[in-house]
Structures are given as C-alpha cells and as structure tokens.
Design a protein around this motif. Structure first.
Motif, PDB file in Angstrom:
ATOM      1  N   UNK A  54      63.253  -0.383  33.506  1.00  0.00           N
ATOM      2  CA  UNK A  54      62.601  -1.368  34.379  1.00  0.00           C
ATOM      3  C   UNK A  54      61.208  -0.969  34.869  1.00  0.00           C
ATOM      4  N   UNK A  55      61.038   0.285  35.281  1.00  0.00           N
ATOM      5  CA  UNK A  55      59.733   0.709  35.802  1.00  0.00           C
ATOM      6  C   UNK A  55      58.681   0.650  34.694  1.00  0.00           C
ATOM      7  N   UNK A  56      59.032   1.179  33.526  1.00  0.00           N
ATOM      8  CA  UNK A  56      58.092   1.201  32.403  1.00  0.00           C
ATOM      9  C   UNK A  56      57.783  -0.222  31.936  1.00  0.00           C
ATOM     10  N   UNK A  57      58.819  -1.056  31.765  1.00  0.00           N
ATOM     11  CA  UNK A  57      58.612  -2.423  31.285  1.00  0.00           C
ATOM     12  C   UNK A  57      57.814  -3.253  32.283  1.00  0.00           C
ATOM     13  N   UNK A  58      57.994  -2.988  33.571  1.00  0.00           N
ATOM     14  CA  UNK A  58      57.216  -3.710  34.588  1.00  0.00           C
ATOM     15  C   UNK A  58      55.731  -3.398  34.452  1.00  0.00           C
ATOM     16  N   UNK A  59      55.424  -2.133  34.169  1.00  0.00           N
ATOM     17  CA  UNK A  59      54.029  -1.730  33.973  1.00  0.00           C
ATOM     18  C   UNK A  59      53.420  -2.479  32.774  1.00  0.00           C
ATOM     19  N   UNK A  60      54.178  -2.550  31.702  1.00  0.00           N
ATOM     20  CA  UNK A  60      53.684  -3.249  30.514  1.00  0.00           C
ATOM     21  C   UNK A  60      53.540  -4.745  30.799  1.00  0.00           C
ATOM     22  N   UNK A  61      54.531  -5.339  31.485  1.00  0.00           N
ATOM     23  CA  UNK A  61      54.480  -6.770  31.820  1.00  0.00           C
ATOM     24  C   UNK A  61      53.218  -7.099  32.619  1.00  0.00           C
ATOM     25  N   UNK A  62      52.901  -6.271  33.586  1.00  0.00           N
ATOM     26  CA  UNK A  62      51.724  -6.518  34.425  1.00  0.00           C
ATOM     27  C   UNK A  62      50.428  -6.324  33.652  1.00  0.00           C
ATOM     28  N   UNK A  63      50.472  -5.504  32.596  1.00  0.00           N
ATOM     29  CA  UNK A  63      49.259  -5.184  31.841  1.00  0.00           C
ATOM     30  C   UNK A  63      48.936  -6.241  30.785  1.00  0.00           C
ATOM     31  N   UNK A  64      49.980  -6.807  30.139  1.00  0.00           N
ATOM     32  CA  UNK A  64      49.737  -7.694  29.002  1.00  0.00           C
ATOM     33  C   UNK A  64      49.211  -9.047  29.471  1.00  0.00           C
ATOM     34  N   UNK A  65      48.569  -9.760  28.555  1.00  0.00           N
ATOM     35  CA  UNK A  65      48.033 -11.086  28.828  1.00  0.00           C
ATOM     36  C   UNK A  65      48.700 -12.099  27.884  1.00  0.00           C
ATOM     37  N   UNK A  66      48.816 -13.345  28.358  1.00  0.00           N
ATOM     38  CA  UNK A  66      49.367 -14.403  27.514  1.00  0.00           C
ATOM     39  C   UNK A  66      50.847 -14.624  27.766  1.00  0.00           C
ATOM     40  N   UNK A  67      51.247 -15.888  27.696  1.00  0.00           N
ATOM     41  CA  UNK A  67      52.642 -16.239  28.009  1.00  0.00           C
ATOM     42  C   UNK A  67      53.643 -15.662  27.020  1.00  0.00           C
ATOM     43  N   UNK A  68      53.263 -15.528  25.763  1.00  0.00           N
ATOM     44  CA  UNK A  68      54.203 -14.976  24.796  1.00  0.00           C
ATOM     45  C   UNK A  68      54.562 -13.541  25.146  1.00  0.00           C
ATOM     46  N   UNK A  69      53.551 -12.714  25.387  1.00  0.00           N
ATOM     47  CA  UNK A  69      53.820 -11.313  25.701  1.00  0.00           C
ATOM     48  C   UNK A  69      54.483 -11.178  27.071  1.00  0.00           C
ATOM     49  N   UNK A  70      54.081 -12.002  28.012  1.00  0.00           N
ATOM     50  CA  UNK A  70      54.733 -11.983  29.322  1.00  0.00           C
ATOM     51  C   UNK A  70      56.226 -12.328  29.175  1.00  0.00           C
ATOM     52  N   UNK A  71      56.513 -13.336  28.344  1.00  0.00           N
ATOM     53  CA  UNK A  71      57.909 -13.731  28.140  1.00  0.00           C
ATOM     54  C   UNK A  71      58.704 -12.602  27.490  1.00  0.00           C
ATOM     55  N   UNK A  72      58.088 -11.930  26.531  1.00  0.00           N
ATOM     56  CA  UNK A  72      58.785 -10.837  25.854  1.00  0.00           C
ATOM     57  C   UNK A  72      59.177  -9.734  26.847  1.00  0.00           C
ATOM     58  N   UNK A  73      58.228  -9.315  27.699  1.00  0.00           N
ATOM     59  CA  UNK A  73      58.530  -8.190  28.589  1.00  0.00           C
ATOM     60  C   UNK A  73      59.412  -8.608  29.763  1.00  0.00           C
ATOM     61  N   UNK A  74      59.345  -9.878  30.144  1.00  0.00           N
ATOM     62  CA  UNK A  74      60.309 -10.368  31.137  1.00  0.00           C
ATOM     63  C   UNK A  74      61.718 -10.351  30.541  1.00  0.00           C
ATOM     64  N   UNK A  75      61.805 -10.646  29.244  1.00  0.00           N
ATOM     65  CA  UNK A  75      63.101 -10.592  28.547  1.00  0.00           C
ATOM     66  C   UNK A  75      63.615  -9.162  28.477  1.00  0.00           C
ATOM     67  N   UNK A  76      62.735  -8.210  28.203  1.00  0.00           N
ATOM     68  CA  UNK A  76      63.133  -6.800  28.199  1.00  0.00           C
ATOM     69  C   UNK A  76      63.652  -6.392  29.574  1.00  0.00           C
ATOM     70  N   UNK A  77      62.950  -6.800  30.616  1.00  0.00           N
ATOM     71  CA  UNK A  77      63.386  -6.479  31.987  1.00  0.00           C
ATOM     72  C   UNK A  77      64.744  -7.109  32.290  1.00  0.00           C
ATOM     73  N   UNK A  78      64.929  -8.371  31.865  1.00  0.00           N
ATOM     74  CA  UNK A  78      66.210  -9.029  32.097  1.00  0.00           C
ATOM     75  C   UNK A  78      67.338  -8.354  31.358  1.00  0.00           C
TER      76      UNK A  78
END
Length: 518
Positions: free
Chosen positions: A59-83
């Motif tokens: 969760x900590x690592x994926x949150x960092x990546x989620x906050x860093x990436x741009x665009x809904x596709x990548x945001x959706x991917x890392x939100x899915x990883x967190x979920x």
C-alpha cells in the motif's frame, strides 16, 4: 527503458511465473531502489509482494506511484493495485474505497472517448494434451475420491465438476480444476489424506477455514476442496473466516441432500443421490451453459452479497476493463447489479461500458436468464405430424419455459395400439425436434412417470392430451405417483388425428390410382 533493464524485467517476470520468488526478489530489489518511481518495476515488485508475505509493504509503495502517475488509465491501474492489496490484507472497507476510485478513473476515461487497449492472449504453442478433454482429469478425480472413500471420507464431485458429470456425462473440457466437497466433520481427515496421497497444498492469499487448493505434482491439475456444514434442513458452504464479521464471509446455501455410493472402474466413490438439487440451487438453469459464469459472484444460492464478494467482483470488473476486455467487464458489472440494483457505481460503469462497445461496434454480451426454469415434460407418438400435434406442443410449451418431448418407441406404440406407426421412431423424433415449441427430444424413457424421474431430469410438470375417456384413464395411470400440481391435462384438437390422415391417404391414393387408369 534501456535494453539491459528490459531484459532484467523479462527475467524477473519469468521467475515470478515459475514460482521462484526469492530469485525474483533478488533481481527486483536493487532495481526498485535505483528506480523508485518506475511503473514497470513497481508493477512486477507489487505482483511479487502480493504472492509472498510482503503484501503489507504494497500500500505505501503503490500510493507513492498512484500520486506520481498522470492520466486516468494509470491512476485506475494503481488504485486497482491498492484495492487488491487491501483485499488480501482483509481491510475490505479500504479495498472497496480503492476499487471505487479505480472505477471513477475508468469512467472518466470512457467519458473522454478513450478505452484501454485490448490485450490479446499470449499465443503460445502448446503441445500438451488437454487433460480435461482427454479424460485424464476425470480419471484422477475418481481415483482420488475412491482413495478417500476407502478411508471412510465421503468426498464427492462438486460445483463445476459435478455440473460437467451430470450435464455432459464428463468433465467440462474448458475447466481449470477439479472440485470436490466434504462435510466439515471430515475436513481435517480429508486434507491430511490428500497430502498423504501426494497432493501438494497451494498457499492461498486468504486462508479460509473451509476452502483449500491442492495441485497434483505430476499432472499439474488443481484440486479445490470445499467444506460443507449441516445446519438443520440446509447445508452451508462458501468461504468462512472465523473471527471476522458477517460481511467478511461468503455463505452459500443448499437444500439438504444425501450421498450414495457409486462403483467406478477405479473403485467405489461417493456421489450425491440427487445432484440436480445441488446444481439447481447453485446455477438455477444449470442445463443452459453460461461462459461468463463466475462461481464466487454468480451463484444463485449466496446467503448475502457481502462486502467480501463485492470486493472480489469489483476486482474482476476493473481487471478486465484495464485489459480492454469490455464484454467481460460488462458481465461483471451486470452480475453485481443483479445482486445489488442500488450500486450506483456499477450501474454507471455498465452504462459507460455499453456506450464504448456500441461506439466500437463490438458485440454486446448476452447474460443467460439463469433463474430456475419451469420445465415441462410430455410423451407422444407424433406419427404423421399434423396440426393437432402443433396445437398440443404450443400449449405445452406455454405452461413453462422449457419443453422436453419423449417420442415413444415403435415397440411401445405396437404394445399400446396393436399396430406399428407409419413413421419409424427416428423419423418421428426428427420432425418433433424441428418444431419451434420443442426444446429437447428424448427417445428412451421409462413407461411410467415417477416423482424421482421428474426430479432427476428437472421436470416440473407432466402434461398430455386425451382423445377419449379410456385414454385419459390410461395416461393418469402412468403418472399416478405424481402430485396433482405436477400434472396438467391439455385440450385435444378435434377433427384431426393420425388415423384420419391414414384413411384420407388410402382413399385419396385409391381415387388417384383409378383416375390414372381411366
């Protein structure tokens, strides 16, 4: 990405796929330290961590990546990883929140007119035999059940395995595992016996108290073992997490059923006495194949659509959407909506998926009506098929949702009427099968209609029509064991019968023959 880094990531991916997690970690660890914000490295590292005991670090690592990436596709991917990570950690409220975030990103992507690119399945040349189509998996099933039966452990085919055996007479050739069930009082003995017989326990991301996976070390076939518990007039299965609240359970409810012993060439095994009761509770209309069925989500006998099941369904919905498989994603959205029609996020997701498929001219999926059907059964001669037969079959089909017709044998007609029919049984069966009101035709059935026969075939109503009082008495004798609500007499069409047609043919043929001579 440099060729060297790309090569390292390919090696790490292969190591993870081969289950060599320590080797993969040794390779990915330094890469992660050197490139902490690389999505490619982060994907593989998180995938590895969620297969090992390091999932809590995700969760900590994926949150960092989620906050860093741009665009809904990548945001959706890392939100899915967190979920997904939160789901494995059994933090279900947080898991649902992350999955909801992923859905919002995917809907925003669809609203902008974009969809994830559809990934094709890896085209690998496979020379190995399909063990389910070849019969190897079924042999292993019976050998295993026979071994357990010898130890007084009544394990029996269950779920998709039972469905294939009853519906198709063999295992489903597209199946991926063998399913067996056992009562919880035999659970520990069953698991110990399987391991003693050489089955290897597969570590599960969530350790349920009544569900376990094994793999055969030589054939590579997976065996799912389900524990069932008697509760009065019901039998309960599913996924049990003792010590957790109700929303963390998946409870499936079956009517009471008994087991009988059955002989196979590999030994005596246990089998449900009335497998149709299990299949009907589980699948509803189990005779209609549904390629989009998901055991966890689709089962009709879920006690409740709990948070555990919802998070699993969200996970699968988002996973397929991210892969560009819109039809499969739609099917999960549709299933969730069937269970919870008030789920606004899912309803909106389904709408956006439909818009995208229409815009891309992709075929819309059709979800079979898997509710319990009302199945009608009848017996008939159907000789010289005529209007009266059509009227009867139309009325019979209108009694329910499915009509099965037994076309009786030539010998039975001779026995009952003292003469053979004009058309042979095979000819009569072909004509009846071509009638649009008929869903299935049978040619071998017992003369009498018993409750056991009706239940075994899933028939709800037995129907017939009578041309005379004598015929009425004879037909009621055949079904005298059925309850009144299972019997339905239909009207007989006057003015036409096979006997009349025979006379007409004879008379007409005679006149035509005379005219030709003159």
């Amino acid at each position: 990405m440099t060729p060297e880094l790309e090569g390292s990531l390919h090696r790490a991916k292969d190591l993870i796929a081969a289950g060599k997690f320590n080797d993969a970690d040794e390779l990915l660890g330094p890469l992660k330290s050197e490139n902490p914000l690389s999505q490619d490295i982060a994907r593989l590292w998180c995938s590895l961590a969620m297969r090992t005991d390091r999932v809590a670090e995700v969760p900590v690592y994926a949150t960092t990546i989620y906050e860093h990436v741009q665009g809904d596709f990548y945001k959706a991917h890392w939100a899915h990883v967190l979920g997904t990570a939160s789901f494995i950690l059994l933090d279900l409220p947080v898991s649902q929140a992350h999955f909801t975030t992923a859905l919002n990103h995917l809907m925003a992507l669809a609203k902008s007119g974009k969809i994830p690119p559809q990934k094709e399945k890896d085209k690998q040349l496979r020379t190995e035999v399909n063990v389910f189509a070849s019969g190897e998996a079924e042999k292993l099933l019976w050998v295993t059940c026979a071994q357990l039966a010898q130890l007084n452990i009544p394990a029996f085919p269950f779920a998709g395995t039972l469905l294939g055996l009853v519906r198709n007479g063999c295992l489903l050739d597209f199946d991926k595992d063998i399913d067996i069930a056992v009562r919880m009082e035999s659970w520990n003995a069953c698991c110990a016996a399987l391991e003693q017989a050489g089955w290897t326990k597969v570590p599960m991301r969530i350790e349920y108290a009544n569900y376990r996976d094994y793999v055969h070390p030589e054939l590579g076939i997976t065996l799912d073992v389900c524990g069932l518990q008697d509760r009065g007039k019901q039998i309960v299965g599913g996924f049990a997490l003792p010590g957790y609240p109700d929303d963390y359970q998946r409870v499936s409810v079956f009517p009471k059923f008994d087991l009988i012993q059955r002989d196979t060439e590999y030994g005596t095994v246990w089998f449900p006495r009335q497998p149709e009761k299990i299949l009907r509770a589980f699948y509803g209309d189990w005779r209609t194949p549904n390629p989009n069925w998901d055991t966890v989500v689709s089962a009709l006998n879920l006690g409740n659509f709990t948070l555990l099941v919802r998070c699993y369904a969200y996970h699968r919905l988002i996973q397929h959407w991210l892969l560009g498989n819109l039809a499969k994603a739609w099917c999960y959205a549709h299933q969730i909506a069937l269970k919870d029609p008030d789920d606004v996020f899912v309803l909106r997701s389904r709408q956006w998926l439909e818009r995208a498929m229409v815009r891309l001219n992709r075929e819309m999926p059709v979800w079979p009506k898997n509710q319990v059907q009302k199945r009608i059964y009848t017996r008939m001669v159907a000789d010289l098929f005529h209007e009266g037969h059509i009227n009867f079959l139309r009325a019979a089909r209108a009694l329910g949702t499915h009509l099965t017709v037994c076309v009786v044998s030539d010998e039975r007609v001779l026995e009952n009427k003292g003469k053979l029919p004009v058309m042979k049984q095979a000819e009569r069966a072909v004509v009846v099968a071509a009638c649009k009101y008929v869903d299935a035709v049978m040619t071998e059935t017992p003369p009498g209609v018993t409750p056991e026969y009706m239940l075994r075939n899933g028939f709800d109503i037995y129907t017939f029509a009578c041309a005379s009082e004598r015929e009425r008495q004879e037909k009621y004798k055949l079904c005298h064991m059925l309850s009144a609500e299972m019997i339905q007499e239909l009207s007989y069409t006057p003015g036409i019968s096979t006997s009349d047609l025979v006379l007409r043919i004879q008379e007409g043929a005679g006149r035509k023959h005379t005219d030709e001579k003159s």
